[in-house]
Design an enzyme around this catalytic site. Structure first.
Site, PDB file in Angstrom:
ATOM      1  N   THR A  75       0.827  -1.228   0.000  1.00 55.38           N
ATOM      2  CA  THR A  75       0.000   0.000   0.000  1.00 55.38           C
ATOM      3  C   THR A  75       0.856   1.271   0.000  1.00 55.38           C
ATOM      4  O   THR A  75       0.334   2.373  -0.045  1.00 55.38           O
ATOM      5  CB  THR A  75      -0.909   0.029   1.259  1.00 55.38           C
ATOM      6  OG1 THR A  75      -0.066  -0.085   2.414  1.00 55.38           O
ATOM      7  CG2 THR A  75      -1.910  -1.118   1.227  1.00 55.38           C
ATOM      8  N   CYS A  98      17.761   4.764  -4.529  1.00 53.30           N
ATOM      9  CA  CYS A  98      17.274   5.460  -5.736  1.00 53.30           C
ATOM     10  C   CYS A  98      18.343   6.378  -6.337  1.00 53.30           C
ATOM     11  O   CYS A  98      18.574   6.383  -7.547  1.00 53.30           O
ATOM     12  CB  CYS A  98      16.011   6.238  -5.433  1.00 53.30           C
ATOM     13  SG  CYS A  98      16.063   7.106  -3.873  1.00 53.30           S
ATOM     14  N   HIS A 110      13.834  12.625  -8.529  1.00 53.00           N
ATOM     15  CA  HIS A 110      15.121  13.143  -8.030  1.00 53.00           C
ATOM     16  C   HIS A 110      15.910  13.778  -9.171  1.00 53.00           C
ATOM     17  O   HIS A 110      15.772  13.370 -10.345  1.00 53.00           O
ATOM     18  CB  HIS A 110      15.970  11.997  -7.480  1.00 53.00           C
ATOM     19  CG  HIS A 110      15.550  11.450  -6.158  1.00 53.00           C
ATOM     20  ND1 HIS A 110      14.608  12.024  -5.336  1.00 53.00           N
ATOM     21  CD2 HIS A 110      15.982  10.329  -5.515  1.00 53.00           C
ATOM     22  CE1 HIS A 110      14.469  11.288  -4.238  1.00 53.00           C
ATOM     23  NE2 HIS A 110      15.292  10.247  -4.317  1.00 53.00           N
TER      24      HIS A 110
HETATM   25  C1  2RA Z   1      15.282   9.107   0.025  1.00 58.22           C
HETATM   26  N1  2RA Z   1      16.728   7.525  -1.115  1.00 58.22           N
HETATM   27  O1  2RA Z   1      15.114   9.678  -1.042  1.00 58.22           O
HETATM   28  C2  2RA Z   1      15.942   7.748   0.089  1.00 58.22           C
HETATM   29  C3  2RA Z   1      14.949   6.645   0.308  1.00 58.22           C
HETATM   30  N2  2RA Z   1      14.175   6.389  -0.834  1.00 58.22           N
HETATM   31  O2  2RA Z   1      14.939   9.580   1.112  1.00 58.22           O
END
Ligand code: 2RA
Length: 339
Positions: free
Chosen positions: A11, A128, A241
């Site tokens: 979820t 990531c 990001h």
């Molecule tokens: C963040 N990489 O962006 C870490 C966890 N996904 O906070």
């Protein structure tokens, strides 16, 4: 052949994306089981038009399961992965729990696919920021080994989960309504603000998020001496990001050659319109599979330096897509069973 798949953390933001990707990529599923915390158990989620009821894990949950996609945090992975492996499943874990263990492959299918063959039941999905950077720079590393990486990240709220994304939206509304934003998930207000990633800081002043980029990149590249440094910043962006990357090689790397390599690199989309000053942006990367790369240019401060800019969807390629691609890799190569 079709496979029985279980999702832990079904979820959450990444879990939701895992379900969507298994459907949209037509993953060969015989059965999909969805697991989450007790407070989410009973929720009904849609998969390919059918409703699946979210369950709590019990000691028989993994019987007959072929692949577990885990995205429920490190403590849940540590607690449940051994049980799933003992039941004969392969666990593809999105947490940092096992990433640096020597017996656990840390895999990005576009970078080190063969590492997955060596799994002993658990395969770790990198962080990531590491995935997005590695997909963009490994094609260059293959042509001329990178000596040093300097990364600055601009990380979306999604990295802290769905509730963090909601928090930055609420804070934005509060500020526009003249109210004081009340941080809960994050330590400080994120709307119209930014701050260094708030993971614990070591005695050298590096936070865990920054050291993940250092250590994970070295492991994935098989380059323990690769010099990496990073500054990780949380920014008021929802789900993609961004990273400013500076690379140092042993000799000059022609930006035109780098551009040509990246224009054909797996998992990369070159986004550059210099005349329009148009380069990768989070709003373009969100919801996409590719890592958008642009602003490739010589580093004017160093003859062997190269600069580039990237944006990538943190939930998708940064987590869920990479995990599903690892599962596809295992099936395509008949690597599901431990050697
Ligand atoms: C963040 N990489 O962006 C870490 C966890 N996904 O906070």
């Amino acid at each position: 052949e079709r496979y029985r798949v279980a999702i832990l953390g079904a979820t959450g933001a990444v879990g939701t994306e895992l379900i969507e990707l298994l459907a949209s990529r037509n993953f060969p599923i015989a059965e999909l089981r969805l697991f989450a915390s007790p407070k989410s158990a009973g929720t009904k989620l849609k998969f390919k038009g059918a409703e699946i009821t979210v369950e709590c894990v019990d000691d028989r949950s993994f019987e007959g399961i072929d692949i577990v996609l885990a995205s429920a945090g490190g403590s849940t992975s540590k607690a449940l992965a051994p049980q799933a492996v003992a039941a004969g499943a392969v666990v593809i874990d999105n947490s940092s729990a096992f990433r640096m263990r020597p017996d656990v492959p840390l895999v990005i299918p576009e970078v080190n696919p063969h590492a997955a063959a060596e799994h002993q039941g658990i395969i770790a999905n990198p962080n990531c920021t590491t995935i997005l950077m590695a997909v963009a720079i490994y094609p260059l590393h293959q042509v001329q080994p990178i000596q040093r990486v300097v990364a600055a990240t601009y990380q979306s709220a999604s990295g802290a989960g769905a509730r963090a994304m909601a928090e930055v939206e609420t804070q934005s509304r509060d500020i526009l309504d003249g109210k004081t934003p009340k941080p809960e998930i994050f330590p400080y207000p994120l709307a119209f603000n930014l701050f260094p990633h708030n993971t614990p800081i070591d005695d050298r002043g590096y936070c865990e998020e920054e050291m993940k980029m250092v250590n994970e990149t070295r492991k994935i590249f098989g380059a323990p001496d690769l010099r990496v440094t990073a500054t990780c910043i949380r920014v008021p962006v929802l789900r993609a990001h961004s990273e400013a990357i500076n690379l140092e090689f042993a000799a000059p790397f022609d930006p035109e050659r780098a551009r040509a390599i990246l224009a054909n690199a797996p998992g990369v989309k070159l986004v550059e319109d210099w005349s329009a000053n148009y380069f990768p942006m989070p709003i373009d990367a969100s919801g996409k599979d590719e890592v958008l790369v642009g602003r490739i240019r010589r580093d004017i401060s160093h003859p062997n330096g190269l600069e580039l800019w990237l944006c990538g969807d943190q939930i998708r390629k940064g987590a869920a897509l990479n995990a599903v691609q690892i599962a596809e890799l295992l099936i395509e190569n008949n690597w599901l069973k431990r050697k």
